[in-house]
Design an enzyme around this catalytic site. Structure first.
Site, PDB file in Angstrom:
ATOM      1  N   TYR A   1      -2.960  -1.805  10.239  1.00 23.45           N
ATOM      2  CA  TYR A   1      -2.958  -1.960   8.738  1.00 23.45           C
ATOM      3  C   TYR A   1      -1.614  -1.524   7.897  1.00 23.45           C
ATOM      4  CZ  TYR A   1      -4.401  -1.477   3.753  1.00 23.45           C
ATOM      5  OH  TYR A   1      -4.132  -1.364   2.344  1.00 23.45           O
TER       6      TYR A   1
ATOM      7  N   SER B   1       0.842  -1.045   0.129  1.00 23.09           N
ATOM      8  CA  SER B   1      -0.118  -0.179  -0.196  1.00 23.09           C
ATOM      9  C   SER B   1       1.002   1.378  -0.023  1.00 23.09           C
ATOM     10  CB  SER B   1      -0.893  -0.015   1.262  1.00 23.09           C
ATOM     11  OG  SER B   1      -1.434   1.259   1.592  1.00 23.09           O
TER      12      SER B   1
END
Length: 245
Positions: free
Chosen positions: A148, A135
């Site tokens: 996350y 990400s």
């Protein structure tokens, strides 16, 4: 990757970027197998894409990962690409151990376990690819989703090490690092005008995969985050993302 001739497994293929990439690769002519926890979602995707296959999988369950790997290799012996896409993104107010442990189990241990289970098979192929999905938040964290962001930073690091370890094999390791994309990964992403449209993200990513020669698949939109440290702008980008400290 040879996006027209590979046999490709995509976890988290029932929705979001996994579904979009599965459909794009299927349309190119690749043989695609999608996997995920929700059978109904997988059935809907494969019903709409004749010839696409599916297998259920809970990447957080170590035993299920091993059993799944054996099934998918037996059913699809030509399998030569795995895209470790399954993941969750949950906001945390401070430290929430339940969320943190679930996020680590799915986002970090899941790809490690599945890759370990499939790697002997992939090494037997003339060419093969392990794709990890990190990400933009692997490079600059979003404070509202600390675990996350941490798991994606770990995937970025793990991908570099795995690539080095496999450099003398026929298995390439490609990291795919999305920006915020208009999906339902997290509430509000699909409607957020700052999220990259899913179709645009899929098309740009696929073009980069097809061009080849990339250790990292990074669309232009994510480079604001991924290149922040190299530009000497980490603190400014962190503040833009999270507000001043």
């Amino acid at each position: 990757m040879d996006t027209r001739n590979d046999t490709i497994l995509i976890t988290g293929g029932g929705s979001g970027i996994g579904k979009a990439m599965a459909e794009a690769l299927h349309a190119r002519g690749a043989k695609v197998i999608i996997a995920g926890r929700r059978r109904e979602a997988l059935e809907a995707v494969t019903a709409a894409n004749s010839g696409m296959a599916f297998e259920t999988l809970d990447v957080a369950d170590a035993a299920d990962v091993k059993a799944f790997a054996a099934r998918v290799i037996a059913a699809h012996p030509d399998l030569n690409v795995v895209i470790n896409n399954a993941g969750i993104m949950v906001a945390e107010d401070g430290i929430d151990l339940d969320i943190a442990e679930q996020t680590v189990a799915i986002n970090l241990l899941g790809p490690i376990r599945l890759t370990a289970a499939l790697l002997p098979h992939l090494k037997s192929k003339a060419r093969a690819s392990v794709v990890t999905v990190s990400s933009g938040l692997a490079f600059v964290p979003l404070a509202a989703t600390p675990t996350y962001s941490a798991t994606k930073a770990a995937i970025h690091s793990w991908s570099q090490s795995l690539r080095h370890q496999l450099q003398d094999t026929r298995v390439e390791v490609i990291e795919w690092g999305p920006p915020a994309v208009a999906t339902d990964l997290m509430p509000g992403h699909a409607e957020n005008p700052n999220s990259m449209p899913l179709a645009e993200f899929t098309a740009e990513s696929l073009a980069l995969f097809e061009a080849g020669g990339h250790d990292e698949i990074l669309v232009e939109r994510v480079k604001f985050l991924s290149g922040a440290a190299d530009r000497g702008e980490y603190a400014a980008v962190f503040a833009a993302l999270n507000g001043p400290r």
